[in-house]
Design a protein around this motif. Structure first.
Motif, short mmCIF file in Angstrom:
data_model
loop_
_atom_site.label_atom_id
_atom_site.label_comp_id
_atom_site.label_asym_id
_atom_site.label_seq_id
_atom_site.Cartn_x
_atom_site.Cartn_y
_atom_site.Cartn_z
N GLN A 108 4.45 21.15 28.88
CA GLN A 108 4.94 21.96 27.76
C GLN A 108 6.17 22.82 28.10
O GLN A 108 6.93 23.15 27.22
CB GLN A 108 3.83 22.87 27.19
N VAL A 109 6.34 23.24 29.33
CA VAL A 109 7.48 24.08 29.72
C VAL A 109 8.43 23.32 30.62
O VAL A 109 9.38 23.89 31.14
CB VAL A 109 7.02 25.38 30.43
N TRP A 110 8.15 22.04 30.81
CA TRP A 110 8.93 21.20 31.71
C TRP A 110 9.12 19.86 31.01
O TRP A 110 8.25 19.44 30.26
CB TRP A 110 8.13 21.02 33.01
N PRO A 111 10.21 19.17 31.24
CA PRO A 111 10.36 17.85 30.61
C PRO A 111 9.21 16.91 31.01
O PRO A 111 8.68 16.99 32.12
CB PRO A 111 11.69 17.35 31.17
N ILE A 112 8.87 16.03 30.12
CA ILE A 112 7.77 15.08 30.34
C ILE A 112 8.21 14.08 31.42
O ILE A 112 9.35 13.63 31.43
CB ILE A 112 7.41 14.38 29.01
N PHE A 113 7.28 13.73 32.31
CA PHE A 113 7.61 12.87 33.45
C PHE A 113 6.48 11.90 33.73
O PHE A 113 5.49 11.86 33.00
CB PHE A 113 7.97 13.71 34.68
N ASN A 114 6.61 11.11 34.81
CA ASN A 114 5.63 10.09 35.14
C ASN A 114 5.34 10.06 36.64
O ASN A 114 5.87 10.87 37.40
CB ASN A 114 6.11 8.72 34.63
N ILE A 115 4.54 9.11 37.09
CA ILE A 115 4.19 8.97 38.50
C ILE A 115 5.43 8.67 39.35
O ILE A 115 5.60 9.24 40.43
CB ILE A 115 3.14 7.84 38.70
N ALA A 116 6.28 7.78 38.88
CA ALA A 116 7.49 7.43 39.64
C ALA A 116 8.37 8.66 39.86
O ALA A 116 8.87 8.88 40.98
CB ALA A 116 8.28 6.34 38.91
N ASP A 117 8.56 9.46 38.81
CA ASP A 117 9.36 10.68 38.95
C ASP A 117 8.74 11.60 40.01
O ASP A 117 9.45 12.16 40.85
CB ASP A 117 9.44 11.43 37.63
N SER A 118 7.43 11.75 39.95
CA SER A 118 6.72 12.61 40.91
C SER A 118 6.90 12.09 42.32
O SER A 118 7.14 12.86 43.25
CB SER A 118 5.23 12.67 40.57
N ALA A 119 6.78 10.78 42.51
CA ALA A 119 6.91 10.18 43.84
C ALA A 119 8.32 10.39 44.39
O ALA A 119 8.49 10.71 45.58
CB ALA A 119 6.58 8.69 43.78
N ILE A 120 9.33 10.23 43.55
CA ILE A 120 10.72 10.44 43.99
C ILE A 120 10.91 11.89 44.42
O ILE A 120 11.48 12.17 45.48
CB ILE A 120 11.70 10.04 42.87
N VAL A 121 10.44 12.83 43.60
CA VAL A 121 10.62 14.25 43.92
C VAL A 121 9.86 14.61 45.20
O VAL A 121 10.41 15.29 46.08
CB VAL A 121 10.16 15.14 42.73
N ILE A 122 8.63 14.16 45.33
CA ILE A 122 7.85 14.46 46.55
C ILE A 122 8.50 13.82 47.77
O ILE A 122 8.62 14.45 48.83
CB ILE A 122 6.38 14.00 46.39
N GLY A 123 8.94 12.58 47.64
CA GLY A 123 9.62 11.90 48.76
C GLY A 123 10.88 12.63 49.19
O GLY A 123 11.12 12.85 50.38
N MET A 124 11.70 13.05 48.24
CA MET A 124 12.93 13.76 48.56
C MET A 124 12.64 15.15 49.13
O MET A 124 13.33 15.63 50.03
CB MET A 124 13.84 13.86 47.33
N ALA A 125 11.59 15.81 48.63
CA ALA A 125 11.20 17.12 49.16
C ALA A 125 10.74 16.98 50.62
O ALA A 125 11.07 17.82 51.47
CB ALA A 125 10.10 17.75 48.31
N LEU A 126 10.00 15.91 50.91
CA LEU A 126 9.59 15.67 52.29
C LEU A 126 10.80 15.42 53.20
O LEU A 126 10.87 15.94 54.31
CB LEU A 126 8.63 14.48 52.37
N PHE A 127 11.76 14.65 52.72
CA PHE A 127 12.99 14.42 53.49
C PHE A 127 13.74 15.73 53.72
O PHE A 127 14.23 15.99 54.82
CB PHE A 127 13.92 13.42 52.81
#
Length: 145
Positions: free
Chosen positions: A114-133
């Motif tokens: 509701q306060v963030w754009p709607i997203f999916n599993i792929a988006d989450s995986a990309i963000v988590i992967g880049m945050a880990l890097f």
């Protein structure tokens, strides 16, 4: 290990998108935690936050370039488990959204806070992967300083 992470990320992403698209009406929204978290079925013709709507060819090109770049430099990347996990998540997510764009012309999104754009599993995986890097690079940089 990296291939398992890529395949699992891709499979879970595609399975959840299939389930949402076959069990929800377009724009249907179901509260999971009212006023906080909903499942809302939308088509995203843009990038993150809905920017660059209708630039499908650009997103396809960027995804292919990113995939080619990572594959080309794969042997030079660190071999530790965290780096492989990060790479697997980023690649699996990128492939998941690329498949949507090629097959459907848009990306299926459904996690709605509701306060963030709607997203999916792929988006989450990309963000988590880049945050880990980023975490790996930051720790490597501070260890050498």
């Amino acid at each position: 290990m990296i291939w398992i992470v890529i395949l699992l990320t891709f499979a879970v992403d595609q399975l959840t998108k299939y389930l949402v698209s076959h069990n929800f009406h377009y724009l249907e929204s179901i509260p999971i935690i009212p006023k906080i978290f909903y499942l809302t079925y939308v088509h995203n013709y843009g990038a993150a936050f809905g920017i660059l709507q209708g630039r499908r060819e650009l997103f396809i090109l960027v995804a292919i370039v990113v995939l080619a770049f990572i594959i080309y430099f794969y042997k030079q990347l660190p071999k530790d488990r965290i780096s492989r996990l990060a790479l697997g998540l980023a690649l699996g997510g990128t492939i998941g959204n690329l498949v949507d764009r090629l097959r459907l012309g848009y990306v299926i999104d459904f996690f709605d806070f509701q306060v963030w754009p709607i997203f999916n599993i792929a988006d989450s995986a990309i963000v988590i992967g880049m945050a880990l890097f980023a975490w790996i690079l930051f720790n490597d940089y501070t260890a050498k300083s």
